[in-house]
Design a protein around this motif. Structure first.
Motif, PDB file in Angstrom:
ATOM      1  N   VAL A  37       0.664  -1.008  -0.009  1.00 31.46           N
ATOM      2  CA  VAL A  37       0.375  -0.116   0.221  1.00 31.46           C
ATOM      3  C   VAL A  37       0.973   1.551   0.044  1.00 31.46           C
ATOM      4  CG1 VAL A  37      -0.343   0.572   2.152  1.00 31.46           C
ATOM      5  CG2 VAL A  37      -2.022   0.638   1.049  1.00 31.46           C
ATOM      6  N   MET A  38       0.432   2.349  -0.455  1.00 25.14           N
ATOM      7  CA  MET A  38       1.019   3.551  -0.733  1.00 25.14           C
ATOM      8  C   MET A  38       0.661   3.806   0.177  1.00 25.14           C
ATOM      9  SD  MET A  38       3.951   5.703  -2.246  1.00 25.14           S
ATOM     10  CE  MET A  38       3.912   3.755  -3.552  1.00 25.14           C
ATOM     11  N   ILE A  39       1.005   5.630   1.241  1.00 23.05           N
ATOM     12  CA  ILE A  39       0.460   6.413   2.162  1.00 23.05           C
ATOM     13  C   ILE A  39       0.770   7.894   1.714  1.00 23.05           C
ATOM     14  CG2 ILE A  39       0.300   7.160   4.652  1.00 23.05           C
ATOM     15  CD1 ILE A  39       1.292   4.171   5.520  1.00 23.05           C
ATOM     16  N   GLY A  40       0.169   8.692   1.730  1.00 21.54           N
ATOM     17  CA  GLY A  40       0.741   9.981   1.067  1.00 21.54           C
ATOM     18  C   GLY A  40      -0.374  10.721   1.707  1.00 21.54           C
ATOM     19  N   TRP A  41       1.191  12.247   1.925  1.00 22.41           N
ATOM     20  CA  TRP A  41       0.106  12.909   2.662  1.00 22.41           C
ATOM     21  C   TRP A  41       0.780  14.465   2.028  1.00 22.41           C
ATOM     22  CZ3 TRP A  41       3.550   9.640   4.649  1.00 22.41           C
ATOM     23  CH2 TRP A  41       5.025  10.101   5.205  1.00 22.41           C
ATOM     24  N   ASN A  42       0.460  15.187   3.285  1.00 23.62           N
ATOM     25  CA  ASN A  42       1.238  17.127   3.015  1.00 23.62           C
ATOM     26  C   ASN A  42       1.899  17.289   3.723  1.00 23.62           C
ATOM     27  OD1 ASN A  42       1.566  19.672   1.837  1.00 23.62           O
ATOM     28  ND2 ASN A  42       0.112  20.184   2.980  1.00 23.62           N
ATOM     29  N   MET A  80       1.537  21.816  -1.578  1.00 23.32           N
ATOM     30  CA  MET A  80       1.444  20.963  -1.063  1.00 23.32           C
ATOM     31  C   MET A  80       3.096  20.319  -0.917  1.00 23.32           C
ATOM     32  SD  MET A  80      -2.390  19.577  -1.124  1.00 23.32           S
ATOM     33  CE  MET A  80      -2.124  19.293  -2.936  1.00 23.32           C
ATOM     34  N   SER A  81       3.424  19.886   0.219  1.00 22.76           N
ATOM     35  CA  SER A  81       4.624  19.217   0.128  1.00 22.76           C
ATOM     36  C   SER A  81       4.702  17.514  -0.184  1.00 22.76           C
ATOM     37  CB  SER A  81       5.716  19.592   1.028  1.00 22.76           C
ATOM     38  OG  SER A  81       6.724  18.889   1.047  1.00 22.76           O
ATOM     39  N   ASN A  82       4.352  17.233  -0.956  1.00 17.32           N
ATOM     40  CA  ASN A  82       3.385  15.885  -1.243  1.00 17.32           C
ATOM     41  C   ASN A  82       4.661  14.132  -0.495  1.00 17.32           C
ATOM     42  OD1 ASN A  82       0.591  16.519  -2.594  1.00 17.32           O
ATOM     43  ND2 ASN A  82       2.021  17.638  -3.500  1.00 17.32           N
ATOM     44  N   HIS A  83       4.619  13.772   0.769  1.00 14.41           N
ATOM     45  CA  HIS A  83       5.198  12.483   0.705  1.00 14.41           C
ATOM     46  C   HIS A  83       4.406  11.595   0.104  1.00 14.41           C
ATOM     47  CE1 HIS A  83       7.409  15.952   3.017  1.00 14.41           C
ATOM     48  NE2 HIS A  83       8.252  14.912   2.523  1.00 14.41           N
ATOM     49  N   PHE A  84       5.791  10.322   0.326  1.00 12.83           N
ATOM     50  CA  PHE A  84       4.165   9.229   0.270  1.00 12.83           C
ATOM     51  C   PHE A  84       5.565   8.427   0.723  1.00 12.83           C
ATOM     52  CE2 PHE A  84       2.807  11.599  -3.956  1.00 12.83           C
ATOM     53  CZ  PHE A  84       2.396  11.640  -3.682  1.00 12.83           C
ATOM     54  N   VAL A  85       4.993   7.438   1.494  1.00 13.12           N
ATOM     55  CA  VAL A  85       5.940   5.727   1.748  1.00 13.12           C
ATOM     56  C   VAL A  85       4.806   4.757   1.206  1.00 13.12           C
ATOM     57  CG1 VAL A  85       5.564   4.839   4.283  1.00 13.12           C
ATOM     58  CG2 VAL A  85       6.753   7.296   3.878  1.00 13.12           C
ATOM     59  N   LYS A  86       5.725   3.828   0.682  1.00 12.74           N
ATOM     60  CA  LYS A  86       5.064   2.530   0.254  1.00 12.74           C
ATOM     61  C   LYS A  86       5.687   1.314   1.719  1.00 12.74           C
ATOM     62  CE  LYS A  86       5.828  -0.449  -4.010  1.00 12.74           C
ATOM     63  NZ  LYS A  86       6.312  -1.065  -5.120  1.00 12.74           N
ATOM     64  N   LEU A  87       4.247   0.931   2.088  1.00  9.19           N
ATOM     65  CA  LEU A  87       4.706  -0.296   2.624  1.00  9.19           C
ATOM     66  C   LEU A  87       4.245  -1.482   1.744  1.00  9.19           C
ATOM     67  CD1 LEU A  87       2.199   0.771   6.017  1.00  9.19           C
ATOM     68  CD2 LEU A  87       5.075   1.509   4.837  1.00  9.19           C
TER      69      LEU A  87
END
Length: 795
Positions: A37-42, A80-87
């Motif tokens: 899953v990919m989690i994204g946020w600002n 927006m400072s879009n950050h993504f983390v792949k689990l």
């Protein structure tokens, strides 16, 4: 750069610094949904954010989570400072809890559930075009949180002008898809024409392809979804990739696709999607893509299964029906964009409409079920269970068009193994006892490999399993209307068949409502306008309207209410139509109301469709008092309409869920009127039919009345055969030249048939093919003398 622009950027940056460490969260599917899953946020402040996660809920205590993952990708885009983390390497069908910690703060605790890696049933939501109506968009997002799908397929046009402020608002609204317990639901995004480039979707959702076309497989080869990009050429690299991928997955049970612009839009003002048709439609058909979700037109549609064609008489606009292997196309948008009228139906169109909606899709090994959810304020709607998203809330608003609320696509791969089940002793709307157990018996056709079991449910709750013939059970039902389900499984549980029936137990009273649901269900027809219909009026002018001719004219108002939930045999105790006043008016007006004499009314779609339909002979007069703008009150409610509705429900081919239509006009042909909200002005304020009915409570009074009349009259008639099967005959023996009135009641007192006969006619034949097995009372009254006899008969 202008001073104004510098000030704008400075204000936005100040806003960023003032906020907490992170916000505008999103969960995205970019790889195997069971393990990744990919989690994204600002990221609004703080440095070095890390996701801490695990299968145990430790709340915000980040240090107790056993796993951590640093940022995979970050991109500054749309302010927006879009950050993504792949689990990755997650366990299938498992709940994971996580927080985001940076140098300044720890986020709230969220959680998600990975998809199963078996052929377990899945739930999806599919829609698009959220654009600029934030109220509707927020309602739909809240409904996502309550319906808890395995994934949301979003077909593009998230915003209107693709501005940074619109995107910040969109992601703020998307937070409403997060459930109250912090559960997030993953999105599978596509690009629409209001996204100015591919990088919009890529940078905000980190899609696996910079060209924004990609595929995902859910479950153990259960379904593969194709997200395509209709904003670039459908041919070339995209077509080559699609064909190669379809060929490479022959073992998949199901294939579905989503993209933005439809091949054959159902709104006349929209251009044809010939590029998509030329490059994709044959691939869909040849490689078994059975469901396609489209957007863009801001209307509602579903098609019958169709295939591309050319040059034959059945081929219309490049398609013809193929119920066995064809593709079902659904759409077209309405997550909040401005609605358009669906005015370009095709011969292979199943149903169309115009309202805010999305599709709810259930997928298992044997079939796909597609329902259309009407977007409304879900504040009072109950949420489904985290463990079972398939038991739908009773207060969920579903579209119920003429061809049924559920589109079902069967998997022919399992057709040879599928059993066929049918109820033996129960039919829809049958009256059953509430004081003794109801017998439930089914017949099952053996698919050749045997039947393992038949499972029985009442109102969704399992009540028993029978593993041998005759397949049956019994259950004590309470007063009320109940859904009985029976499911037959073949011997290795690889296929099943399910049927349901609704019965009315004992005596009960219920109120049901039906509200105008499409533009073609509340229409105006000018009396001096040669039958022309006006579908898109901002109001319903009951009486005089200046819009038709230079001097104006009176008009007919046509109202059609879909899926009226009245069972056969219902006794209507009250009915009215409720309007909302669109304007303040006090001039006297005399309106007439009639019901169209049809058992299942169709939409108003042709000239004279309001005035030309046959009407029941009885009418209701209405002299409404003064109206105040915006009023929803007794003044804006019709008089009692129960007699009109009773006549419709008493028709032999009336069925639960049929549609009713009515006509209103000025009886005095004055130049006065009352103006009510139309569906097109505000669907939430459209006319609503309100009906109260009772079942069973007339049985005792009817029997008492008939018994008194029978004791006072000794006149007789010959009724045969008794018991009867397909036809009942009545021989009227009288030396007088007179007329008789006959009525056939079921044991609950509901009229099943009625008519007149002359004494010299000899034998009266009563058609009874549609009647259920059971007991009935025949009531015969001689017109002149008033003498009455009754006969108890049995089928």
């Amino acid at each position: 750069m202008t001073l104004q622009r510098l000030l704008l950027i400075s204000l936005v940056l100040v806003g960023f610094k003032a906020m907490a460490g992170n916000d505008r969260y999103r969960l995205i599917l970019t790889d195997d949904p069971a393990t990744t899953v990919m989690i994204g946020w600002n990221q609004t402040s703080g440095d070095d954010p890390v996701v801490y996660y695990g299968t145990t809920d430790f709340g915000k205590a980040w240090e107790q989570y056993p796993n951590q993952q640093t940022v995979t990708r970050k991109v500054y885009y749309k302010f927006m400072s879009n950050h993504f983390v792949k689990l990755s390497n997650l366990q299938p069908n498992t709940a994971y809890y996580f927080v985001i910690r940076d140098s300044k703060d720890v986020s709230r605790r969220f959680w998600f559930k990975t998809a199963p890696n078996t052929k377990e049933r899945l739930s999806f939501i599919a829609g698009g075009d959220s654009r600029n109506n934030r109220d509707v968009r927020q309602f739909a997002n809240r409904m996502v949180a309550k319906l808890k799908p395995h994934a949301v397929f979003f077909g593009g046009d998230m915003t209107n002008l693709d501005t940074l402020f619109e995107w910040r608002n969109w992601f703020s609204d998307w937070q409403l898809t997060i459930a109250e317990d912090g559960r997030m639901f993953p999105i599978v995004p596509a690009r629409g024409n209001h996204e100015q480039s591919n990088k919009v979707i890529y940078n905000l959702f980190n899609t696996p392809s910079t060209a924004v076309y990609y595929a995902l497989t859910f479950g153990d080869q259960l379904i593969r979804s194709y997200t395509l990009n209709s904003e670039i050429t459908a041919g070339g690299n995209q077509r080559n990739w699609l064909e190669q991928d379809l060929k490479a997955h022959p073992a998949i049970d199901w294939k579905m696709a989503q993209y933005h612009k439809p091949m054959r839009p159902h709104v006349a003002s929209k251009s044809e999607g010939n590029d998509e048709y030329t490059n994709w439609s044959s691939l869909f058909y040849n490689y078994g893509v059975r469901l396609v979700c489209e957007s863009d037109s801001h209307s509602v549609k579903s098609t019958w299964p169709i295939k591309p064609c050319a040059g034959n008489s059945n081929c219309k606009e490049g398609f013809e029906r193929d119920d066995k292997r064809g593709t079902v196309y659904v759409g077209e948008g309405c997550w909040g964009a401005p609605l358009r009228t669906s005015d370009d139906s095709k011969p292979w169109t199943r149903d169309t409409g115009s309202f805010n909606q999305f599709k709810l899709v259930f997928v298992d090994q044997f079939k796909i079920e597609v329902r259309t959810v009407i977007v409304k304020d879900p504040s009072a709607m109950k949420a489904v269970s985290n463990h079972n998203p398939f038991e739908l809330p009773a207060d969920l608003s579903l579209w119920k068009p003429k061809n049924g609320e559920k589109v079902v696509i069967h998997n022919e791969k399992y057709a040879a193994q599928r059993p066929e089940i049918a109820f033996k002793n129960l039919v829809n709307d049958q009256a059953v006892s509430a004081t003794s157990p109801t017998e439930i018996q089914v017949a099952v056709k053996n698919p050749g490999i045997g039947i393992a079991a038949v499972e029985f449910k009442v109102d969704g709750q399992a009540i028993g399993v029978d593993t041998s013939e005759p397949f049956e059970t019994s259950y004590q039902l309470s007063n009320g209307r109940h859904k009985i389900e029976a499911t037959a499984y073949n011997s290795d549980y690889s296929a099943y068949d399910r049927k349901e029936v609704f019965v009315n137990a004992g005596s009960f009273v219920r109120t049901v409502r039906s509200q105008i649901a499409t533009s073609k269900d509340d229409v105006e027809e000018g009396i001096d306008a040669r039958g022309k219909l006006y579908y898109n009026s901002s109001d319903l002018e009951m009486g005089f309207d200046y819009g038709w001719t230079f001097f104006g004219t009176n008009q007919y108002i046509g109202l059609r209410f879909q899926y009226v939930a009245l069972p056969k045999g219902a006794v209507i105790t009250h009915a009215h139509i409720q309007f909302v006043a669109e304007d303040s008016q006090s001039n006297g007006v005399h309106l007439k109301i009639a019901a169209h004499d049809v058992s299942n009314a169709t939409e108003f779609s042709a000239p004279y469709a309001v005035s030309g339909r046959p009407r029941l002979p009885k009418t209701v007069s209405w002299r409404p008092s003064g109206w105040s703008k915006g009023a929803l009150s007794a003044a804006t409610r019709t008089p009692e309409l129960s007699a009109l509705l009773q006549a419709l429900v008493n028709k032999k081919d009336w069925k639960y869920g049929n549609s009713m239509s009515f006509v209103l006009w000025d009886a005095d042909n004055s130049r006065n009127r009352r103006k009510a909200f139309s569906y097109d002005k505000d669907p939430s304020k459209a006319a609503q039919l309100v009906v109260t009915y009772k079942i069973g409570s007339t049985e005792r009074s009817l029997k008492a009345k008939l018994q008194v009349e029978l004791e006072n009259n000794s006149w007789d008639a010959l009724v045969y055969p008794n018991p009867f099967k397909e036809e009942l005959q009545v021989r009227l023996q009288s030396s007088l030249n007179t007329r008789f009135y006959l009525q056939l009641f079921n044991v609950l007192g509901a009229v099943q048939w009625q008519g007149y006969a002359e004494s010299h006619a000899g034998v009266v034949k009563i058609p009874t093919q549609t009647l259920a097995s059971g007991s009935y009372i025949l009531y015969i009254k001689e017109e002149k003398s008033g003498k009455i006899i009754t006969k108890k008969i049995t089928k």
